[in-house]
Design a protein around this motif. Sequence first.
Motif, PDB file in Angstrom:
ATOM      1  N   UNK A  57      43.930  15.417  25.982  1.00  0.00           N
ATOM      2  CA  UNK A  57      43.990  16.048  27.305  1.00  0.00           C
ATOM      3  C   UNK A  57      43.283  17.397  27.112  1.00  0.00           C
ATOM      4  N   UNK A  58      42.042  17.471  27.534  1.00  0.00           N
ATOM      5  CA  UNK A  58      41.235  18.652  27.205  1.00  0.00           C
ATOM      6  C   UNK A  58      41.808  19.924  27.832  1.00  0.00           C
ATOM      7  N   UNK A  59      42.394  19.773  29.020  1.00  0.00           N
ATOM      8  CA  UNK A  59      42.907  20.972  29.700  1.00  0.00           C
ATOM      9  C   UNK A  59      44.084  21.578  28.931  1.00  0.00           C
ATOM     10  N   UNK A  60      44.670  20.820  28.015  1.00  0.00           N
ATOM     11  CA  UNK A  60      45.806  21.358  27.259  1.00  0.00           C
ATOM     12  C   UNK A  60      45.384  22.084  25.977  1.00  0.00           C
ATOM     13  N   UNK A  61      44.087  22.003  25.650  1.00  0.00           N
ATOM     14  CA  UNK A  61      43.634  22.706  24.440  1.00  0.00           C
ATOM     15  C   UNK A  61      43.534  24.195  24.784  1.00  0.00           C
ATOM     16  N   UNK A  62      44.215  25.025  23.994  1.00  0.00           N
ATOM     17  CA  UNK A  62      44.241  26.458  24.285  1.00  0.00           C
ATOM     18  C   UNK A  62      42.980  27.113  23.709  1.00  0.00           C
ATOM     19  N   UNK A  63      41.870  26.959  24.432  1.00  0.00           N
ATOM     20  CA  UNK A  63      40.598  27.458  23.900  1.00  0.00           C
ATOM     21  C   UNK A  63      40.601  28.987  23.761  1.00  0.00           C
ATOM     22  N   UNK A  64      41.301  29.666  24.647  1.00  0.00           N
ATOM     23  CA  UNK A  64      41.327  31.136  24.560  1.00  0.00           C
ATOM     24  C   UNK A  64      41.960  31.557  23.240  1.00  0.00           C
ATOM     25  N   UNK A  65      43.048  30.894  22.861  1.00  0.00           N
ATOM     26  CA  UNK A  65      43.710  31.244  21.595  1.00  0.00           C
ATOM     27  C   UNK A  65      42.813  30.908  20.405  1.00  0.00           C
ATOM     28  N   UNK A  66      42.125  29.793  20.513  1.00  0.00           N
ATOM     29  CA  UNK A  66      41.228  29.381  19.421  1.00  0.00           C
ATOM     30  C   UNK A  66      40.132  30.434  19.221  1.00  0.00           C
ATOM     31  N   UNK A  67      39.537  30.859  20.335  1.00  0.00           N
ATOM     32  CA  UNK A  67      38.417  31.808  20.228  1.00  0.00           C
ATOM     33  C   UNK A  67      38.894  33.175  19.731  1.00  0.00           C
ATOM     34  N   UNK A  68      40.165  33.481  19.976  1.00  0.00           N
ATOM     35  CA  UNK A  68      40.686  34.785  19.551  1.00  0.00           C
ATOM     36  C   UNK A  68      41.343  34.708  18.163  1.00  0.00           C
ATOM     37  N   UNK A  69      41.345  33.541  17.559  1.00  0.00           N
ATOM     38  CA  UNK A  69      42.045  33.376  16.267  1.00  0.00           C
ATOM     39  C   UNK A  69      41.427  34.270  15.194  1.00  0.00           C
ATOM     40  N   UNK A  70      42.247  34.578  14.170  1.00  0.00           N
ATOM     41  CA  UNK A  70      41.723  35.495  13.133  1.00  0.00           C
ATOM     42  C   UNK A  70      40.825  34.779  12.135  1.00  0.00           C
ATOM     43  N   UNK A  71      41.054  33.472  11.927  1.00  0.00           N
ATOM     44  CA  UNK A  71      40.214  32.748  10.971  1.00  0.00           C
ATOM     45  C   UNK A  71      40.307  31.238  11.216  1.00  0.00           C
ATOM     46  N   UNK A  72      39.543  30.493  10.397  1.00  0.00           N
ATOM     47  CA  UNK A  72      39.485  29.036  10.582  1.00  0.00           C
ATOM     48  C   UNK A  72      40.849  28.390  10.349  1.00  0.00           C
ATOM     49  N   UNK A  73      41.618  28.941   9.425  1.00  0.00           N
ATOM     50  CA  UNK A  73      42.935  28.353   9.132  1.00  0.00           C
ATOM     51  C   UNK A  73      43.808  28.415  10.384  1.00  0.00           C
ATOM     52  N   UNK A  74      43.748  29.566  11.064  1.00  0.00           N
ATOM     53  CA  UNK A  74      44.562  29.693  12.282  1.00  0.00           C
ATOM     54  C   UNK A  74      44.065  28.720  13.368  1.00  0.00           C
ATOM     55  N   UNK A  75      42.755  28.537  13.439  1.00  0.00           N
ATOM     56  CA  UNK A  75      42.217  27.574  14.412  1.00  0.00           C
ATOM     57  C   UNK A  75      42.786  26.190  14.115  1.00  0.00           C
ATOM     58  N   UNK A  76      42.794  25.795  12.834  1.00  0.00           N
ATOM     59  CA  UNK A  76      43.306  24.461  12.475  1.00  0.00           C
ATOM     60  C   UNK A  76      44.764  24.329  12.898  1.00  0.00           C
ATOM     61  N   UNK A  77      45.507  25.397  12.731  1.00  0.00           N
ATOM     62  CA  UNK A  77      46.913  25.368  13.127  1.00  0.00           C
ATOM     63  C   UNK A  77      47.078  25.136  14.622  1.00  0.00           C
ATOM     64  N   UNK A  78      46.098  25.539  15.390  1.00  0.00           N
ATOM     65  CA  UNK A  78      46.191  25.415  16.855  1.00  0.00           C
ATOM     66  C   UNK A  78      45.741  24.047  17.365  1.00  0.00           C
ATOM     67  N   UNK A  79      45.066  23.267  16.500  1.00  0.00           N
ATOM     68  CA  UNK A  79      44.513  21.979  16.974  1.00  0.00           C
ATOM     69  C   UNK A  79      45.558  20.875  16.918  1.00  0.00           C
TER      70      UNK A  79
END
Length: 645
Positions: free
Chosen positions: A623-645
């Motif tokens: 469900x693409x609308x549920x992906x928190x892209x704003x949080x992903x783009x503001x993440x501190x690093x790739x590890x945090x991005x992975x945690x958000x996926x």
Amino acid sequence: MSNEHGLHARPAARLVGLVNGFDATVTLTDLDTGRGPVDAGSLSMVATLNAQQGHRLRVGASGAQAAEVLAAITKLAGENFGDTAGGVGAGAAGGGAPEPGTGGSAGTGGSGLDVAIGPAVLAGVAVDLSGYVAGDDELGQLDQAVATVGDELRGLRDGSPDHGEIFAAHLALLNDRKPLEEIRAAITAGTPAPVAWKQTYDELAAAFEGLDDAYQRERAQDVRAVRDRVLRALTGSATDEPTSAGAAPDSAAEGSILVVPELDAATAATLDAGRVAGVAVRAAGTTGHGVIVARSRGIPLITGIGDVEVPAGVVVAFDARVGSFEVAPDEDAVRATIAERRGERERALTRADEPATTVDGRTIGVLVNVGAVQDAVAARGADGSGLVRTEVLFGDRRTAPTVDEQVEQFRAIARALDGKPITIRTWDIGGDKPLPFLPQDREANPFLGERGIRVFRRRPELLRDQLEAVRRVAAETPVHVMFPMVTTADEVAWGLHELDDLGPRPDGLEVGIMVEVPAAALRIATLAIGLDFVSIGTNDLTQYTTAADRTNTAVAPLADGLDPAVLQLIDHVVRNAGVRVAVCGDLASDPQSAVLLAALGVEELSAVGPQVPLVKARLRQAVLSEVDTAAVLAARDAAQVRGLL
Ligand code: PEP
Ligand code: MG
């Protein structure tokens, strides 16, 4: 020397073969570089002379048949050393034209899974000479080892239709007169056979490495392969080389895990996917070309296992999805995971041909990356090809392919994909991609030098031929064409001019650029004017954004495609391009990242073949609308991005 590419491997082999048929000593001197005289009866000496087109060569001859050999050489030179214009390349000692469609890869055939188990086969480790005890007959030992390796190589050459030329070249290096003479002299003076062999072949490898031409430099790899084969035969070490297609059946156990320090593209292309259960690479990094080739062949692969101790023959297992590598694992547990992943894969395959429509109704094109016609043939469920790597498709050619030859390959790819659109990328050479038929000067920073479209502004002829082939195929079937490594609007304008100079564009031919340079991403609104699409090459965009060379394992952890800085550039491109945005870099092959890219607004993804059904399956659950892209783009690093996926 009138040959277009100088005295490269094939004409050099012809000359050496001819010289060795006469009772004479023949030398060659390159009058333009001053290099030489070298022994014309030695392939390595002639090859490392590196005589280029236009150079004047002086031939010297002495001995009983000096006059005859000079006459024969004059005749051979008159015949262009056997090179025909536009002829196809072959290995140093001959071999045939590559079969259409092989494109330098041993086909697919891997399980396509990301988990594997099997006994470890260690490769790429130095042969241990410390336990060698020299005997009374070191010359005899040498002769025996050379004969054994000769038999091995002939078996490999004859049993490997796609890669026979590689082994034929190794045979020529094995039987090269000059190094053999040196080695025999050293042994006669008291040096043990393996020491003498190693020293001479090390020097020979260094001589190749010192050449200006990138293709010739890469031949050092062949010299080292021959060096190690003979050292193993001399020391009686177990064969621990990668299992090559066509290799003797005992060279690695069925279903073994190959453990290598690094994975080069040649090894990845020639591995027998039916017999290697997986590859574990010590170095980190997922975007080197060896890794890309292995993944496109569906060979299970993990990178970055580091220097964990792995005893040869012990059972090891890895799960690339969770990043684990275990020595002596719980075999039942691993087999259960394999069964589960196989089930997941089979389910994905049954729906592979259905579109990838997300739960919230967006349909994402999922296409396949192609480096050989076989990649297109083997692809299941692909909506076309989002990247045809032409420099890989013709990477084993010593002379430039003609327009007709290119048309034939592009047609074959389009046919294999049932006439769905194919995206032909124009020659992308430079950096770590030398093309034998387009020698480049040595550069201090090749990744920051003449790469991709930059190369052709000085030498447009090859690009024009390719664009002509693109135009012809586009008149028959849907084709997109894109230019790699674009940085400026001038480059876009120049590329379009080169295309349009050839005549009106065939209906339906779409034109785009790759976005791989941060400058191109940042000014995409300007660059995309007049284009039909842009395709983001996340492999290079990541290396340039993080200033981490994609081939340098020491900095590989930095070059992470999920680094928020890279994602911010992708987001910027999607928002500002004004045309269709695709991603054809490695990131698109990871199902989880694919969902994120789609959520950021990317419309088309091009993945390695075995991943296409899995990427589609994952998108169908998203469900693409549920992906928190704003949080992903503001993440501190790739590890945090992975945690958000
Ligand atoms: C990329 O850079 O992401 C890309 C697709 O091109 P290549 O990997 O061939 O450089
Ligand atoms: Mg690239």
